[in-house]
Design a protein around this motif. Structure first.
Motif, PDB file in Angstrom:
ATOM      1  N   SER A 255       2.511   1.660  -3.305  1.00 39.68           N
ATOM      2  CA  SER A 255       1.495   2.289  -4.504  1.00 39.68           C
ATOM      3  C   SER A 255       0.947   3.959  -4.331  1.00 39.68           C
ATOM      4  O   SER A 255       0.981   4.485  -5.019  1.00 39.68           O
ATOM      5  CB  SER A 255       0.177   1.322  -4.157  1.00 39.68           C
ATOM      6  N   SER A 256       0.949   4.063  -2.845  1.00 33.93           N
ATOM      7  CA  SER A 256       0.632   5.295  -2.566  1.00 33.93           C
ATOM      8  C   SER A 256       1.934   6.287  -2.993  1.00 33.93           C
ATOM      9  O   SER A 256       1.532   7.494  -3.714  1.00 33.93           O
ATOM     10  CB  SER A 256       0.346   5.657  -1.066  1.00 33.93           C
TER      11      SER A 256
ATOM     12  N   HIS B 219      -4.641  -0.982  -3.079  1.00 39.80           N
ATOM     13  CA  HIS B 219      -5.917  -0.135  -2.868  1.00 39.80           C
ATOM     14  C   HIS B 219      -6.962  -0.231  -3.576  1.00 39.80           C
ATOM     15  O   HIS B 219      -8.166   0.084  -3.000  1.00 39.80           O
ATOM     16  CB  HIS B 219      -5.036   1.140  -3.568  1.00 39.80           C
TER      17      HIS B 219
ATOM     18  N   TRP C 169      -5.821  14.244  -0.143  1.00 37.07           N
ATOM     19  CA  TRP C 169      -5.142  12.956   0.352  1.00 37.07           C
ATOM     20  C   TRP C 169      -4.810  12.975   1.676  1.00 37.07           C
ATOM     21  O   TRP C 169      -4.915  11.893   2.470  1.00 37.07           O
ATOM     22  CB  TRP C 169      -3.775  12.840  -0.366  1.00 37.07           C
TER      23      TRP C 169
ATOM     24  N   ARG D 130       0.904  -1.044   0.022  1.00 32.78           N
ATOM     25  CA  ARG D 130       0.136  -0.013   0.190  1.00 32.78           C
ATOM     26  C   ARG D 130       0.657   1.221   0.000  1.00 32.78           C
ATOM     27  O   ARG D 130       0.583   2.297  -0.705  1.00 32.78           O
ATOM     28  CB  ARG D 130      -0.843  -0.180   1.340  1.00 32.78           C
TER      29      ARG D 130
ATOM     30  N   ARG E 211      -9.502   5.194  -5.450  1.00 34.59           N
ATOM     31  CA  ARG E 211      -8.479   6.163  -5.075  1.00 34.59           C
ATOM     32  C   ARG E 211      -8.737   7.658  -5.587  1.00 34.59           C
ATOM     33  O   ARG E 211      -8.323   8.399  -4.751  1.00 34.59           O
ATOM     34  CB  ARG E 211      -7.239   5.808  -5.688  1.00 34.59           C
TER      35      ARG E 211
END
Length: 276
Positions: free
Chosen positions: A20-21, A251, A158, A17, A257
């Motif tokens: 990926s973020s 995600h 975010w 995660r 997202r």
């Protein structure tokens, strides 16, 4: 240790995660700073994949023609990127509605049944919900201070998401909308909104920009963005799925997202239009 594991998830899951973020932040913020066709390309890829995820949800309820719809969405995005006339871009929306309607005419003639009311709404909704908001963010980037406002838009959104999750997980007691998203709480909602406003203030300080516009942007992202997240939760519940896709490891789908960004980007473009 077990409490930390329950809160953050397993180490491999947390690592996926986190990676990926970071990748998403790098791509999006890099695209905003670079601007031009680089930003337009990133927006187009995100929007088209999100549109495909959306129509996969709709396919559980409606018989739609995704190929025609995807082509129309791509046409709108490319029209924005290459600065074609706004009337030409907007004309494609009723045209796709007429195509969907004529398809139902043929269906009824051939089978005696049609679903025009449902399918026209399903067809147009994806363009209005996903494609146009991303097109607006192309147009914002091309304006004065567009880079700063888009960076603020994304970072505030975010920060809101992260703070709402942490505060809701740790302190959440009062359900916000339990029939839509059982884990969301009022405490998380207020924590997310506060973090978004704080982020706007910090960015104003870092960029030596008058604080009021970015604080208002933070408030906008903190409130409207969470409502957008609830809206996407309704779509998933009606379709009976946990995530809209699996494009982003750890995600889910792109629509998962960027659901809050769609609302925030649209309202930001409206504000730009009012003050521009």
């Amino acid at each position: 240790m077990e409490k930390l594991k329950d809160f953050f998830g397993s180490a491999p899951e947390l690592g996926i995660r986190a990676f990926s973020s970071i990748f998403i932040v790098f791509i999006v913020i890099g695209g905003i700073i670079t601007g031009g066709y680089a930003w337009d390309f990133i927006v187009t890829v995100i929007a088209m994949l999100s549109l495909w995820e959306f129509y996969k949800l709709l396919a559980s309820r409606f018989d739609i023609a995704p190929g025609i719809i995807m082509f129309s969405g791509l046409f709108i995005l490319l029209s924005t990127a290459f600065e074609l006339s706004m009337p030409l871009m907007l004309t494609s929306i009723p045209i796709i509605a007429f195509i969907a309607l004529f398809r139902e005419v043929l269906r009824r003639q051939a089978t005696g049944q049609s679903y025009a009311l449902l399918n026209i709404g399903a067809t147009i909704s994806g363009l209005a919900y996903i494609v146009l908001p991303w097109s607006f963010m192309m147009l914002i980037r091309a304006r004065d201070y567009g880079t700063l406002f888009l960076i603020t838009l994304f970072f505030c959104t975010w920060c809101c998401d992260v703070a709402a999750y942490i505060v809701g997980s740790k302190l959440g007691r009062t359900p916000l909308c339990n029939r839509v998203s059982p884990k969301k709480t009022w405490e998380g909602f207020l924590g997310g909104a506060a973090a978004s406003v704080l982020c706007g203030g910090i960015l104003a300080l870092l960029f030596s920009f008058p604080p009021l516009p970015l604080l208002l942007m933070g408030l906008l992202c903190g409130v409207a963005g969470q409502l957008g997240d609830l809206g996407e939760s309704v779509l998933k519940r009606e379709a009976g799925v946990k995530d809209t896709g699996s494009v982003i490891p750890g995600h889910g789908g792109l629509l998962d997202r960027f659901d809050s960004i769609l609302v925030n980007g649209t309202l930001a473009f409206l504000i730009f239009g009012l003050i521009g």
